[in-house]
Design a protein around this motif. Structure first.
Motif, mmCIF file in Angstrom:
data_model
loop_
_atom_site.group_PDB
_atom_site.id
_atom_site.type_symbol
_atom_site.label_atom_id
_atom_site.label_comp_id
_atom_site.label_asym_id
_atom_site.label_seq_id
_atom_site.Cartn_x
_atom_site.Cartn_y
_atom_site.Cartn_z
ATOM 1 N N GLU B 51 0.762 -1.050 0.051
ATOM 2 C CA GLU B 51 0.162 -0.124 -0.195
ATOM 3 C C GLU B 51 0.902 1.356 -0.088
ATOM 4 N N VAL B 52 1.768 1.347 0.974
ATOM 5 C CA VAL B 52 2.519 2.371 1.089
ATOM 6 C C VAL B 52 3.495 3.002 -0.054
ATOM 7 N N THR B 55 0.960 3.957 -3.242
ATOM 8 C CA THR B 55 -0.094 5.018 -3.563
ATOM 9 C C THR B 55 0.435 6.327 -2.837
ATOM 10 N N LEU B 56 1.429 6.689 -3.181
ATOM 11 C CA LEU B 56 2.273 7.936 -2.647
ATOM 12 C C LEU B 56 1.582 9.150 -3.371
ATOM 13 N N PHE B 57 0.632 9.972 -2.586
ATOM 14 C CA PHE B 57 0.113 10.987 -3.111
ATOM 15 C C PHE B 57 1.083 12.040 -3.859
ATOM 16 N N HIS B 68 -7.824 2.147 0.704
ATOM 17 C CA HIS B 68 -6.705 1.742 1.747
ATOM 18 C C HIS B 68 -7.718 2.406 3.086
ATOM 19 N N GLY C 223 -4.590 6.917 0.022
ATOM 20 C CA GLY C 223 -3.326 6.790 -0.247
ATOM 21 C C GLY C 223 -2.308 7.544 0.941
ATOM 22 N N LEU C 224 -1.221 7.565 0.642
ATOM 23 C CA LEU C 224 -0.494 7.897 1.485
ATOM 24 C C LEU C 224 0.336 9.250 1.284
ATOM 25 N N ASP C 225 0.262 10.166 2.182
ATOM 26 C CA ASP C 225 0.797 11.587 2.065
ATOM 27 C C ASP C 225 1.988 11.468 2.934
ATOM 28 N N PHE C 226 3.092 12.089 2.354
ATOM 29 C CA PHE C 226 4.102 12.701 3.109
ATOM 30 C C PHE C 226 4.073 14.019 3.727
ATOM 31 N N PHE C 229 2.094 16.740 1.550
ATOM 32 C CA PHE C 229 0.657 16.941 1.341
ATOM 33 C C PHE C 229 -0.255 16.891 2.489
ATOM 34 N N HIS C 233 -3.908 18.313 3.046
ATOM 35 C CA HIS C 233 -5.271 17.525 3.210
ATOM 36 C C HIS C 233 -5.916 17.633 4.492
#
Lengths: 194, 312, 405
Positions: B51-52, B55-57, B68, C223-226, C229, C233
């Motif tokens: 997943e990580v 799907t890194l925005f 997820h 999804g994953l935000d670092f 972002f 959000h």
């Protein structure tokens, strides 16, 4: 009826104290009154002392705290007397109804009446004869109406019948017995009015 | 049986550019899923490597609807999606034919997500759950899981002056799923693409829940060269450390049998996590491991109604 | 005990029912007819989904009922169903809500317009099944709208309105609608229901813009935000909260036109000219309404501010309503254990920070674990307020009402 009436039902788990309060509330609503019905909840199971409550009024009811001084007490099981303070908070002009085969005098002594009006009836026998089982809650409903005249008896019985039809849609034979029990109890108590 | 030629024509709905480690097997499994599917898929994943890294925005590797939400609930989440699908279809508000797939690593499946998986499978949602089992919590840095094999050196079962890696054998999750009465349960490996894609097809065609436990060799946690991923899966199958089989309506069938069962040490010695087991004095560990693999393999042969070879 | 008909007689009023709070909410759910309900039983909210299951069994609703194995999965499946494009709901209480906690934040972060009735019950330990507000107060910063109900009628009305509020294009956030455990959930009262088609038309059809089952327009949710972002959000979540009061009022007005029962962010009872104001959430507000007229009859200008919205908190309205009063008592049915009273107290103090005429203020933690709070206790608070007005400050900033010390 603008003054609010508070009722406390005493029974043992399984005797239908909660159902009686709910049915009575429903019947009073049918008569155009504002109602509350709520049980006292604890970890009790079948056989343990339980209580339930009604508030009935011609005005909207907003109070959401416990009933502390009811004007009517209904005792479904006389063995509770002595074990539970059934007279707690009942004022001198209060009304008490007991399911018992004892006389008014005997029961009055046991309860230690202090001016309160007492009605007695053998609701267990009535229910055994009419419903076939010892479930005193429905006859006590009739007795309550007989004692207090809070609702019109005919509309009350009509309403309760409708409610029972819903509840026992798979056991229609139970309904006639219940209606008979309520009527008999009503008559018994009605006759005790001084 | 899939043909490579046909599979190559399928759109790659799991796309490249993701951030998985070189040699990671999870993306291979994801690609195979879309090769197996004949309908659109809604895919979910537990929190974890897959997943990580995908799907890194503002990017996504999923050219398919993807969800997820958390770590322990991949099965519950997709069961909700599937319930919505059934509801909307029943009401005539939706008319497409779609299948539902939930991914989880061994952490999200064997351990923290086991309850959610059990619930979803027992309720009978028509969904495929794929566990990509890399035998430890790789995403958080190689901690032991209940899928971690005996003796493995992980960051929470470190080899030290006293410690010799994980003390317990792994949990047989596949058997747990069989015990749920799930109509299609299988073990697969990306090293056997035809076997795995065929299993995925069968699972997606099952009118009910299905579960595939896929061995996912992890070059980081197992510590092997990235180009050896497929080889590791082959060794796992050929040593019977990770047998390939399916259980259809309770009937076991072994789908791959090594011509000659290789000693498990061949598989273990390629992984740094077992290095200590090859040190003098630790021979018993390899023996215990071998005995465990043998016992499991024999049990599987019996379950599949296959002859059990005499012990040497 | 004669039968006198008053103006308020209910005789002949349409759609009246004697319902417990749980029954009323179950009826609301039946009328809303959501696509999916995923739920796990917990006292005292069990009946809501139990009654609803009979509607499913009798074919009265189109809902897929998912009897999940835990509240965590209940919220997970509800989020999944909502993400898929369905109108999805669940219901819970206390420990169940606590088990959902992780997913509450995810529901709001994913902008899922989920409506969840919650029956307020104390949190363990010690285990206790009765009412206080600790459970939903623990979720106060989870990005959910939080609506309190005084009685079964409000629980019914709020549940229906919450669908419109949550699904409003400017909101798109989940809402929890609460009622007090046992006191309301199991107490039978008169409820004026709406006709099924009226509710159906009011809530309308759920038409999401983006949803998973829209397979031709695939979208990745969750999804994953670092660091680049995540902040943006989360910042976006504050915007619908700013918009919510307006939307809540607008939908409350519309609902009022339909039913005669108008809703806003709060209800004032004898509040306008009140010197002494009690601030309350939930069923005890009804009890306060019985003693305030008694105080007024004695010439004491008592009043009640009952908050309907706790999240977003109506800071400006509260400040406007409480500034300049002779004394204010905040009633907290949960203890914040923050070192200074309960969560409502913190909000009220914060709201009054900029007020020019800050009133003397005291907090009363009451009713934990279902401890009865009756007229006598509330009377005591009004007596304290009168003393506060004289001295200009509360004797104790935080008081524990009705507890044995």
């Amino acid at each position: 009826m603008s003054k609010m009436i508070e009722i406390r039902w005493h029974g043992r788990g399984g005797q239908g104290a909660k159902t009686a309060a709910l049915l009575f509330a429903d019947a009073c609503l049918g008569a155009g009154m504002y109602i509350q019905a709520f049980p006292e909840y604890g970890p009790e199971r079948t056989g343990a002392p339980v209580a339930s409550y009604n508030r009935i009024s011609g005005e909207p009811i907003t109070i959401h705290s416990a009933v502390e001084s009811p004007s009517v007490v209904v005792i479904l099981d006389p063995t509770l007397i002595g074990a539970v303070d059934v007279m707690k908070g009942l004022p001198q002009d209060g009304v008490v109804l007991v399911n018992t085969n004892e006389t008014t005098e005997e029961m009055g002594k046991k309860l230690g009446l202090n001016g309160q009006k007492l009605f007695v009836l053998d609701a267990s026998t009535i229910s055994k004869e009419t419903i076939g089982r010892d479930i005193p809650n429905t006859p006590m409903l009739g007795a309550l109406v007989g004692a207090t005249g809070m609702v019109d008896f005919d509309s009350m019985i009509e309403d309760t019948e409708a409610k029972l039809k819903k509840k026992f849609r798979n056991k229609p034979e139970v309904i006639a017995g219940n209606v008979q029990a309520i009527r008999q109890a009503y008559e018994t108590v009605k006759a005790q009015h001084a | 049986m899939a043909s490579l030629k046909e599979l190559s024509k399928k759109p790659a709905l799991f796309t490249g550019g993701h951030r998985a480690c070189t040699g990671c097997s999870a993306p291979i499994v994801a690609r195979m899923l879309f090769m197996a599917a004949d309908t659109p898929l809604v895919v979910g994943s537990a929190t974890g490597c897959l997943e990580v890294t995908t799907t890194l925005f503002p990017y996504t590797s999923w050219d398919t609807p993807f969800l997820h939400s958390a770590f322990e609930n991949s099965a519950a989440s997709i069961s909700g999606v599937e319930a919505a699908y059934r509801s909307l279809k029943k009401q005539g508000k939706y008319d497409k034919d779609v299948r539902f797939v939930a991914f989880g690593g061994d952490g999200g499946t064997y351990d923290i997500g086991l309850q959610s998986l059990s619930g979803a499978m027992e309720r009978g949602h028509r969904m495929l759950y794929i566990c990509y089992n890399n035998e430890a919590y790789m995403n958080t840095g190689i901690q032991r899981s209940s899928a971690t094999m005996f003796g493995a050196d992980t960051t929470t079962t470190p080899v030290g002056r006293e410690g010799r890696g994980k003390k317990q054998f792994e949990k047989d999750l596949t058997a747990i799923l069989v015990a749920h009465g799930v109509p299609y349960v299988a073990q697969g490996s990306p090293s056997y693409w035809n076997d795995l894609i065929t299993k995925m097809q069968k699972a997606l065609n099952t009118d009910g829940p299905s579960f595939i436990n896929v061995l996912a060799p992890c070059r980081l946690g197992w510590a092997f060269p990235p180009e050896d991923t497929i080889e590791m899966g082959r060794l796992a199958a050929n040593t019977c450390a990770w047998p390939l089989y399916e259980v259809v309506d309770g009937q076991y069938k072994i789908t791959y049998k090594p011509r000659e069962k290789q000693p498990v040490s061949e598989y273990l010695k390629k992984q740094t996590k077992y290095r200590h087991m090859f040190r003098p004095g630790n021979e018993a560990m390899i023996e215990a491991y071998q005995a465990h693999v043998d016992e499991k393999w024999e049990r599987l042969l019996k379950l599949a109604g296959e002859p059990v070879p005499d012990k040497a | 005990m004669s039968e006198t008909k008053t103006e308020t007689s209910l005789k002949g009023v349409k759609n009246l029912a004697a319902l417990t709070g749980n029954e009323a909410v179950a009826q609301a759910l039946r009328q809303i007819n959501p696509d999916v309900i995923a739920a796990y039983p917990i006292t005292p909210a069990t009946e809501i989904v139990q009654i609803f299951s009979t509607y499913v069994s009798d074919g009265l609703v189109n809902t897929e009922f998912v009897a999940v194995e835990s509240e965590h999965s209940a919220m997970s499946a509800t989020i999944g169903a909502s993400a898929a494009g369905a109108r999805a709901m669940t219901a819970t209480s206390s420990q169940g809500l606590a088990l959902m906690w992780e997913m509450l934040y995810i529901a709001s972060g994913l902008r899922r317009p989920i409506v969840m009735p919650v029956v307020n019950r104390a949190l363990s330990s010690p285990i206790n099944i009765h009412c206080d507000h600790s459970d939903t107060m623990g979720a106060r910063d989870a990005g959910w709208l939080h609506i309190f109900s005084e009685d079964a009628q409000e629980a019914y009305d709020n549940t229906i309105q919450a669908i419109r509020i949550s699904e409003h294009p400017d909101i798109q956030l989940p809402t929890m609608v609460t009622m007090d455990g046992f006191i309301i959930s199991h107490g039978m009262e008169v409820v004026k229901m709406l006709d099924d088609d009226v509710v159906r038309d009011f809530v309308g059809t759920y038409k999401p813009d983006t949803y998973l089952l829209d397979v031709d327009k695939p979208v990745t949710m969750g999804g994953l935000d670092f660091t680049d972002f995540y902040f943006e959000h989360r910042r976006q979540l504050a915007e619908p909260m700013e918009a919510a009061p307006g939307v809540v009022k607008q939908i409350g007005e519309e609902y009022g036109k339909l039913t005669g029962r108008k809703f806003g962010l709060y209800e004032g009872y004898m509040l306008d000219d009140a010197d002494y104001v009690m601030v309350l959430l939930g069923s005890t507000a009804g009890t306060a309404k019985t003693i305030i007229p008694e105080l007024r009859a004695k010439g004491i200008k008592a009043g009640l501010l009952k908050l309907r919205m706790f999240r977003p908190f109506p800071y400006d309205e509260v400040a406007g309503l409480l500034a300049g009063r002779k004394a204010v008592a905040v009633m907290d049915r949960s203890d914040g254990l923050a070192g200074l009273g309960g969560p409502l107290f913190g909000e009220i103090r914060s709201a009054l920070y900029e007020a020019k005429q800050r009133p003397p203020l005291a907090d009363y933690v009451y009713g934990l674990g279902g401890r009865d709070c009756g007229p006598a206790q509330l009377m005591q608070v009004f007596e304290d307020m009168q003393k506060m007005a004289v001295t200009g400050a509360a004797a104790n900033r935080v008081n524990y009402l009705g507890v044995r010390e």
